[in-house]
Design an enzyme around this catalytic site. Structure first.
Site, PDB file in Angstrom:
ATOM      1  CE  LYS A 195       0.635  -1.853   4.099  1.00 37.29           C
ATOM      2  NZ  LYS A 195       0.403  -3.111   4.726  1.00 37.29           N
ATOM      3  CE  LYS A 255      -3.144  -1.428   5.379  1.00 32.20           C
ATOM      4  NZ  LYS A 255      -2.977  -1.961   6.733  1.00 32.20           N
ATOM      5  N   GLY A 262      -1.507 -10.452   8.629  1.00 33.70           N
ATOM      6  CA  GLY A 262      -1.071 -11.829   8.895  1.00 33.70           C
ATOM      7  C   GLY A 262      -0.833 -12.573   7.593  1.00 33.70           C
TER       8      GLY A 262
HETATM    9  P1  NAP Z   1       8.463  -9.196   5.386  1.00 31.45           P
HETATM   10  O1  NAP Z   1       8.011 -10.319   6.251  1.00 31.45           O
HETATM   11  O2  NAP Z   1       9.438  -8.225   5.915  1.00 31.45           O
HETATM   12  O3  NAP Z   1       9.020  -9.857   4.033  1.00 31.45           O
HETATM   13  C1  NAP Z   1       9.658  -9.094   3.048  1.00 31.45           C
HETATM   14  C2  NAP Z   1      10.325 -10.057   2.077  1.00 31.45           C
HETATM   15  O4  NAP Z   1      10.879  -9.299   1.015  1.00 31.45           O
HETATM   16  C3  NAP Z   1      11.453 -10.866   2.693  1.00 31.45           C
HETATM   17  O5  NAP Z   1      11.488 -12.149   2.158  1.00 31.45           O
HETATM   18  C4  NAP Z   1      12.700 -10.086   2.288  1.00 31.45           C
HETATM   19  O6  NAP Z   1      13.839 -10.896   2.131  1.00 31.45           O
HETATM   20  C5  NAP Z   1      12.286  -9.567   0.924  1.00 31.45           C
HETATM   21  N1  NAP Z   1      12.943  -8.305   0.603  1.00 31.45           N
HETATM   22  C6  NAP Z   1      12.775  -7.115   1.210  1.00 31.45           C
HETATM   23  N2  NAP Z   1      13.572  -6.192   0.629  1.00 31.45           N
HETATM   24  C7  NAP Z   1      14.227  -6.815  -0.342  1.00 31.45           C
HETATM   25  C8  NAP Z   1      15.210  -6.412  -1.300  1.00 31.45           C
HETATM   26  N3  NAP Z   1      15.645  -5.148  -1.348  1.00 31.45           N
HETATM   27  N4  NAP Z   1      15.675  -7.316  -2.172  1.00 31.45           N
HETATM   28  C9  NAP Z   1      15.250  -8.608  -2.131  1.00 31.45           C
HETATM   29  N5  NAP Z   1      14.337  -9.066  -1.265  1.00 31.45           N
HETATM   30  C10 NAP Z   1      13.826  -8.175  -0.370  1.00 31.45           C
HETATM   31  O7  NAP Z   1       7.212  -8.331   4.893  1.00 31.45           O
HETATM   32  P2  NAP Z   1       5.692  -8.795   4.807  1.00 31.45           P
HETATM   33  O8  NAP Z   1       5.070  -8.609   6.156  1.00 31.45           O
HETATM   34  O9  NAP Z   1       5.585 -10.071   4.133  1.00 31.45           O
HETATM   35  O10 NAP Z   1       5.074  -7.621   3.906  1.00 31.45           O
HETATM   36  C11 NAP Z   1       5.306  -7.605   2.522  1.00 31.45           C
HETATM   37  C12 NAP Z   1       4.409  -6.562   1.882  1.00 31.45           C
HETATM   38  O11 NAP Z   1       3.042  -6.892   2.128  1.00 31.45           O
HETATM   39  C13 NAP Z   1       4.559  -5.143   2.428  1.00 31.45           C
HETATM   40  O12 NAP Z   1       4.322  -4.229   1.402  1.00 31.45           O
HETATM   41  C14 NAP Z   1       3.453  -5.044   3.473  1.00 31.45           C
HETATM   42  O13 NAP Z   1       3.050  -3.727   3.703  1.00 31.45           O
HETATM   43  C15 NAP Z   1       2.377  -5.827   2.778  1.00 31.45           C
HETATM   44  N6  NAP Z   1       1.381  -6.412   3.664  1.00 31.45           N
HETATM   45  C16 NAP Z   1       1.764  -7.109   4.757  1.00 31.45           C
HETATM   46  C17 NAP Z   1       0.796  -7.691   5.567  1.00 31.45           C
HETATM   47  C18 NAP Z   1       1.172  -8.468   6.804  1.00 31.45           C
HETATM   48  O14 NAP Z   1       0.265  -8.836   7.548  1.00 31.45           O
HETATM   49  N7  NAP Z   1       2.436  -8.733   7.052  1.00 31.45           N
HETATM   50  C19 NAP Z   1      -0.561  -7.554   5.241  1.00 31.45           C
HETATM   51  C20 NAP Z   1      -0.922  -6.836   4.087  1.00 31.45           C
HETATM   52  C21 NAP Z   1       0.059  -6.266   3.312  1.00 31.45           C
HETATM   53  P3  NAP Z   1      14.517 -11.629   3.413  1.00 31.45           P
HETATM   54  O15 NAP Z   1      13.492 -12.643   3.861  1.00 31.45           O
HETATM   55  O16 NAP Z   1      15.739 -12.261   2.882  1.00 31.45           O
HETATM   56  O17 NAP Z   1      14.736 -10.545   4.418  1.00 31.45           O
HETATM   57  N1  HSE Z   2       1.084  -3.699   9.068  1.00 31.82           N
HETATM   58  C1  HSE Z   2      -0.181  -3.823   8.475  1.00 31.82           C
HETATM   59  C2  HSE Z   2      -1.244  -3.900   9.545  1.00 31.82           C
HETATM   60  C3  HSE Z   2      -0.233  -5.064   7.610  1.00 31.82           C
HETATM   61  O1  HSE Z   2      -0.889  -4.135  10.697  1.00 31.82           O
HETATM   62  O2  HSE Z   2      -2.416  -3.716   9.244  1.00 31.82           O
HETATM   63  C4  HSE Z   2      -1.533  -5.175   6.828  1.00 31.82           C
HETATM   64  O3  HSE Z   2      -1.605  -4.174   5.850  1.00 31.82           O
END
Ligand code: NAP
Ligand code: HSE
Length: 434
Positions: free
Chosen positions: A105, A205, A302
């Site tokens: 987002k 968002k 999540g």
């Molecule tokens: P995360 O757990 O930090 O995972 C990020 C992944 O991207 C990791 O595998 C990381 O590699 C890789 N990465 C980051 N920077 C990189 C780079 N420069 N080059 C290569 N690989 C890179 O993040 P996440 O929670 O999955 O979130 C991912 C996206 O989804 C974000 O935009 C977040 O806002 C969105 N989102 C998350 C959630 C949630 O609940 N977590 C919900 C909705 C949306 P490594 O593993 O090697 O560090």
């Molecule tokens: N960090 C975000 C949240 C992930 O807690 O809502 C989902 O967009």
């Protein structure tokens, strides 16, 4: 059946959920997409990290060109987060003829116009259901199912981390710091959790929802925002005493004179649907001129809920629905006029106010006078004996609930009140959503 290769940018919380669904539900996904989808390559930073059983280590790479320059990869799922290099990779993927699914987002809120222009230029599409509300299909609802409506208002809990923290503090008695650490552990928080707790993630968002619901190209900076990092636990307790919960709300109200947008901790009446949203759940209340009141509810953060939205988008892209919707939506059109935003003279709400005042005669009266002079009517007042929350300077808390008031007038009155000698610390002001 023909195969279709995809690439993942990121294999963290969301990416690993996507890999798991693709692995565990491959038969269903093949049936629903009409193609055998294979995860060919996953980009990460650290190739040595344990990635579980769902992606063979031979598919994990640290060189982005192995995803972006591979002509057999038709769809790129961007689940790495952050602005750069995510922006560059997404632009590159589109230029190389790949469709993009993203959960990012921040990227859309900050670079939406550039990204959709690139998709249009190369005849591709960008799908982004997971970017708002995690597993809740609110993007599709606004883009497709509610397209007949003029949306009149949105009131939403859009950040799972903040809602988890507020629930843990009020229901389980956890401290703010412990609750935040737990939200991080559970994979709800952003890589930089400041974005969650200072309201920026919710504003990202809301900027996306504003585009979908009101065709308003607002930037995050145009959305006034306050986070839960500014909240004091005393206000959670007083709100509860008054029959309210405190939620970090994203609010959008449509009026011909201007669109009102804001993100702020807000009082919501206990027993109403938004007040009952707990833990990492999100909810979006949308009122449309034809449909009336609607409520969308589900896990807002999540691994698996978010991956559910990403894989749903992937199927939509593969069957061709996403491109039709993307083209029809014409998001962030070039040369779109600046949105007409409401000024604080046009914003009206009930307010919760807390003052820390000297325990002596006349102070309450002078506060009531300032509010009265500004045309602000008091609905109720609570004043407690000095307690543990109160400063050691013998101040006492005074809590005031107002009737509907004009925001600009309230702020002028509060500025005057904060200058009174009997008022010890800056006043606290929270909106009330009925
Ligand atoms: P995360 O757990 O930090 O995972 C990020 C992944 O991207 C990791 O595998 C990381 O590699 C890789 N990465 C980051 N920077 C990189 C780079 N420069 N080059 C290569 N690989 C890179 O993040 P996440 O929670 O999955 O979130 C991912 C996206 O989804 C974000 O935009 C977040 O806002 C969105 N989102 C998350 C959630 C949630 O609940 N977590 C919900 C909705 C949306 P490594 O593993 O090697 O560090
Ligand atoms: N960090 C975000 C949240 C992930 O807690 O809502 C989902 O967009």
């Amino acid at each position: 059946m023909e195969s279709l290769a995809i690439g993942l940018l990121g294999l963290g919380t969301v990416g690993s959920g996507v890999a798991r669904i693709l692995h565990d539900s491959s038969e269903r996904i093949t049936r629903r997409s009409g193609r055998h989808i294979t995860l060919k390559t996953a980009l990460v930073r650290d190739a040595e990290k344990d990635r579980g059983d769902f992606v063979h280590s031979s598919k994990i790479v640290t060189d982005p060109s192995l995803v972006l320059n591979d002509p057999s990869i038709r769809v790129v799922l961007e689940v790495m987060g952050g602005l750069e290099p995510a922006r560059t990779y997404v632009l590159e993927a589109l230029a190389r003829g790949k469709d993009v699914v993203t959960a990012n987002k921040a990227l859309l809120a900050e670079h939406g116009p550039e990204i959709v222009a690139q998709a249009r230029k190369y005849g591709r599409c960008v799908a982004f259901e997971a970017s708002v509300g995690g597993g809740i299909p609110i993007v599709h609802a606004l883009a497709v199912s509610l397209a007949a409506n003029q949306v009149l208002s949105i009131a939403a809990i859009l950040n799972g981390t903040c809602n988890f923290i507020l629930t843990a503090m009020t229901r389980d008695g956890l401290s703010y710091e412990t609750a935040l650490a737990k939200a991080q552990e559970l994979g709800y928080a952003e890589a930089d959790p400041t974005l969650d707790v200072d309201g920026t993630d919710t504003a990202h968002k809301l900027a996306i929802l504003a585009q979908l619901a009101f065709d308003a190209s607002v930037t995050t900076r145009q959305i006034p925002r306050v986070g839960i990092d500014q909240l004091q636990s005393a206000d959670l307790r007083y709100a509860d005493e008054l029959g309210y919960g405190v939620k970090l709300l994203a609010l959008a109200k449509y009026a011909p004179s201007g669109l009102e947008l804001r993100v702020a901790p807000t009082l919501v009446k206990l027993g109403t649907p938004l007040a009952e949203v707990r833990g990492p759940y999100n909810a979006v209340r949308v009122v449309g001129d034809a449909v009336g009141d609607t409520l969308f509810y589900g896990r807002g953060a999540g691994s698996m809920p978010t991956a559910s939205a990403v894989v749903g988008d992937l199927i939509d892209v593969v069957v061709g629905r996403s491109k039709l919707t993307f083209d029809a939506l014409n998001l962030w059109p070039e040369g779109s006029p600046a949105p007409k935003l409401a000024s604080s003279d046009g914003v009206r709400s009930r307010y919760y106010l807390r003052f820390s005042i000297a325990d002596k005669p006349g102070v309450l009266g002078s506060i009531a006078d300032r509010l009265g002079n500004a045309g602000i009517s008091i609905a109720s007042v609570i004043q407690h004996d000095p307690g543990e929350d109160d400063a050691k300077d013998s101040s006492v808390p005074l809590v005031v609930m107002t009737h509907i008031a004009v925001e600009s007038k309230l702020h002028s009155a509060l500025a005057e009140i904060d200058r009174l000698s009997g008022v010890k610390t800056p006043s606290v002001c929270l909106g009330v959503e009925e």
